[in-house]
Design a protein around this motif. Structure first.
Motif, short mmCIF file in Angstrom:
data_model
loop_
_atom_site.label_atom_id
_atom_site.label_comp_id
_atom_site.label_asym_id
_atom_site.label_seq_id
_atom_site.Cartn_x
_atom_site.Cartn_y
_atom_site.Cartn_z
N UNK A 212 -35.96 29.39 40.51
CA UNK A 212 -35.08 30.36 39.84
C UNK A 212 -35.51 30.58 38.39
N UNK A 213 -35.80 29.49 37.70
CA UNK A 213 -36.23 29.57 36.30
C UNK A 213 -37.52 30.38 36.18
N UNK A 214 -38.45 30.10 37.09
CA UNK A 214 -39.72 30.84 37.08
C UNK A 214 -39.47 32.31 37.35
N UNK A 215 -38.62 32.58 38.33
CA UNK A 215 -38.36 33.97 38.71
C UNK A 215 -37.74 34.75 37.55
N UNK A 216 -36.68 34.17 36.98
CA UNK A 216 -35.98 34.87 35.90
C UNK A 216 -36.90 35.07 34.69
N UNK A 217 -37.67 34.03 34.35
CA UNK A 217 -38.58 34.15 33.20
C UNK A 217 -39.57 35.27 33.41
N UNK A 218 -40.12 35.36 34.61
CA UNK A 218 -41.14 36.39 34.87
C UNK A 218 -40.50 37.76 34.99
N UNK A 219 -39.34 37.82 35.62
CA UNK A 219 -38.67 39.12 35.74
C UNK A 219 -38.32 39.68 34.36
N UNK A 220 -37.96 38.79 33.44
CA UNK A 220 -37.66 39.24 32.09
C UNK A 220 -38.87 39.86 31.42
N UNK A 221 -40.04 39.51 31.89
CA UNK A 221 -41.28 40.06 31.33
C UNK A 221 -41.81 41.21 32.17
N UNK A 222 -40.99 41.69 33.10
CA UNK A 222 -41.38 42.86 33.87
C UNK A 222 -42.15 42.58 35.14
N UNK A 223 -42.26 41.30 35.52
CA UNK A 223 -42.94 40.99 36.78
C UNK A 223 -41.96 41.10 37.94
N UNK A 224 -42.51 41.35 39.14
CA UNK A 224 -41.67 41.20 40.31
C UNK A 224 -42.11 39.91 40.99
N UNK A 225 -41.15 39.17 41.50
CA UNK A 225 -41.43 37.81 41.93
C UNK A 225 -41.06 37.60 43.39
N UNK A 226 -42.02 37.05 44.14
CA UNK A 226 -41.76 36.66 45.53
C UNK A 226 -41.57 35.16 45.53
N UNK A 227 -40.66 34.67 46.38
CA UNK A 227 -40.39 33.25 46.37
C UNK A 227 -40.63 32.62 47.73
N UNK A 228 -41.20 31.42 47.73
CA UNK A 228 -41.35 30.64 48.95
C UNK A 228 -40.96 29.20 48.65
N UNK A 229 -40.17 28.60 49.55
CA UNK A 229 -39.71 27.24 49.31
C UNK A 229 -40.61 26.20 49.96
N UNK A 230 -41.60 26.63 50.74
CA UNK A 230 -42.57 25.67 51.28
C UNK A 230 -43.94 26.31 51.44
N UNK A 231 -44.90 25.46 51.73
CA UNK A 231 -46.29 25.90 51.74
C UNK A 231 -46.61 26.91 52.83
N UNK A 232 -46.06 26.70 54.01
CA UNK A 232 -46.37 27.62 55.11
C UNK A 232 -45.90 29.03 54.81
N UNK A 233 -44.66 29.12 54.35
CA UNK A 233 -44.12 30.44 54.00
C UNK A 233 -44.92 31.05 52.84
N UNK A 234 -45.27 30.18 51.88
CA UNK A 234 -46.05 30.64 50.74
C UNK A 234 -47.38 31.25 51.16
N UNK A 235 -48.08 30.56 52.06
CA UNK A 235 -49.37 31.08 52.54
C UNK A 235 -49.19 32.41 53.25
N UNK A 236 -48.15 32.47 54.10
CA UNK A 236 -47.90 33.70 54.85
C UNK A 236 -47.62 34.86 53.90
N UNK A 237 -46.81 34.60 52.88
CA UNK A 237 -46.49 35.65 51.91
C UNK A 237 -47.73 36.06 51.11
N UNK A 238 -48.54 35.08 50.76
CA UNK A 238 -49.75 35.37 49.98
C UNK A 238 -50.69 36.27 50.78
N UNK A 239 -50.82 36.00 52.07
CA UNK A 239 -51.71 36.82 52.90
C UNK A 239 -51.17 38.22 53.09
N UNK A 240 -49.86 38.29 53.27
CA UNK A 240 -49.27 39.58 53.60
C UNK A 240 -49.05 40.45 52.38
#
Ligand code: CA
Length: 257
Positions: free
Chosen positions: A36-64
């Motif tokens: 949450x802290x990472x997301x809010x900090x980056x969003x405040x700087x104009x980034x859009x943030x995708x979140x994954x709570x584990x490695x498998x989901x993270x990899x899937x999101x990174x590929x897609x």
């Protein structure tokens, strides 16, 4: 596994990483508060943030989703951060995506950022939001060239200048003071020009969906805002009333310069 240098990874993909959106960042972190802290900090700087709570989901999101950068926690349940980083580096769609490691210990991070798996940089916990966003911008700059533009950092037309970062507003070069709500209202108008909004819409979009105030509150704030920014608030040039409907920021009336 043969250690691979960060440089070889870059030259292997001469065109640079293919990122659909340079402001899209993926954070893979199991601790919700930190995510949450990472997301809010980056969003405040104009980034859009995708979140994954584990490695498998993270990899899937990174590929897609092809994020422009990945922020990766090392201590993850299941697939470790180290393994996630190796797999990102092993596969074509993510082979060159810059990776920023989050870790509790710098000694551990030194190794992964060094030669072993080719992460680009690391931040040790606890970290400050400012430090994190600075590191993210730095790895984006190194990977893609100059820092990506923040859309609408400053609005500057027809003598009206609104700085979205410093919250400063100038009319014809003169600084004017606004309350936070007035500023937010003005920011909303200048980023949504030439469209009419009724009071209910403005309440929802500027005050937020959970606010319980009278629709009249909008009129009060519009009146105050006009008093501050309009050259003649009895004949508003910028925030105009559209009778029976609502209010509109009329950008078409603004003369540049
Ligand atoms: Ca963790």
């Amino acid at each position: 596994m043969r250690p691979r240098e960060v440089e070889t990874k870059r030259t292997a993909s001469p065109a640079g990483p293919v990122a659909g959106d340079r402001r899209k960042v993926l954070v893979i972190e199991d601790e919700r508060d930190i995510r949450e802290l990472v997301r809010v900090s980056l969003e405040n700087e104009g980034f859009s943030v995708l979140e994954a709570a584990d490695g498998d989901l993270g990899l899937a999101l990174a590929r897609r989703e092809r994020p422009a950068a990945v922020i990766l926690d090392l201590m993850l349940p299941g697939l470790s951060g180290l393994e996630v980083c190796r797999r990102l580096r092993a596969e074509e769609p993510t082979v060159a995506v810059p990776v920023l490691i989050l870790t509790a210990r710098s000694a551990e991070a030194d190794k992964v950022v060094g030669l072993e798996i080719g992460a680009d940089d690391y931040v040790t916990k606890p970290f400050s939001p400012r430090e994190l966003t600075a590191r993210v911008k730095a790895i984006l700059r190194r990977s893609y060239g100059r820092a990506p533009e923040t859309p609408h950092e400053v609005y500057d037309r027809g003598g009206l200048r609104v700085d979205f970062d410093s919250y400063e507003v100038h009319i014809d070069g003169n600084r004017i003071e606004l309350s936070l709500r007035e500023f937010e209202l003005l920011r909303f108008f200048v980023t949504h020009p030439n469209r009419v909004y009724d009071r209910a819409q403005l309440l929802e979009l500027v005050w937020g969906p959970d606010t319980y105030v009278e629709p009249r509150t909008v009129d009060v704030h519009i009146r105050r805002l006009r008093r501050r920014i309009e050259r003649d608030d009895s004949e508003p040039e910028w925030i105009v009333t559209v009778r029976g409907v609502g209010y509109m920021f009329d950008e078409r009336r603004l003369q540049d310069g």
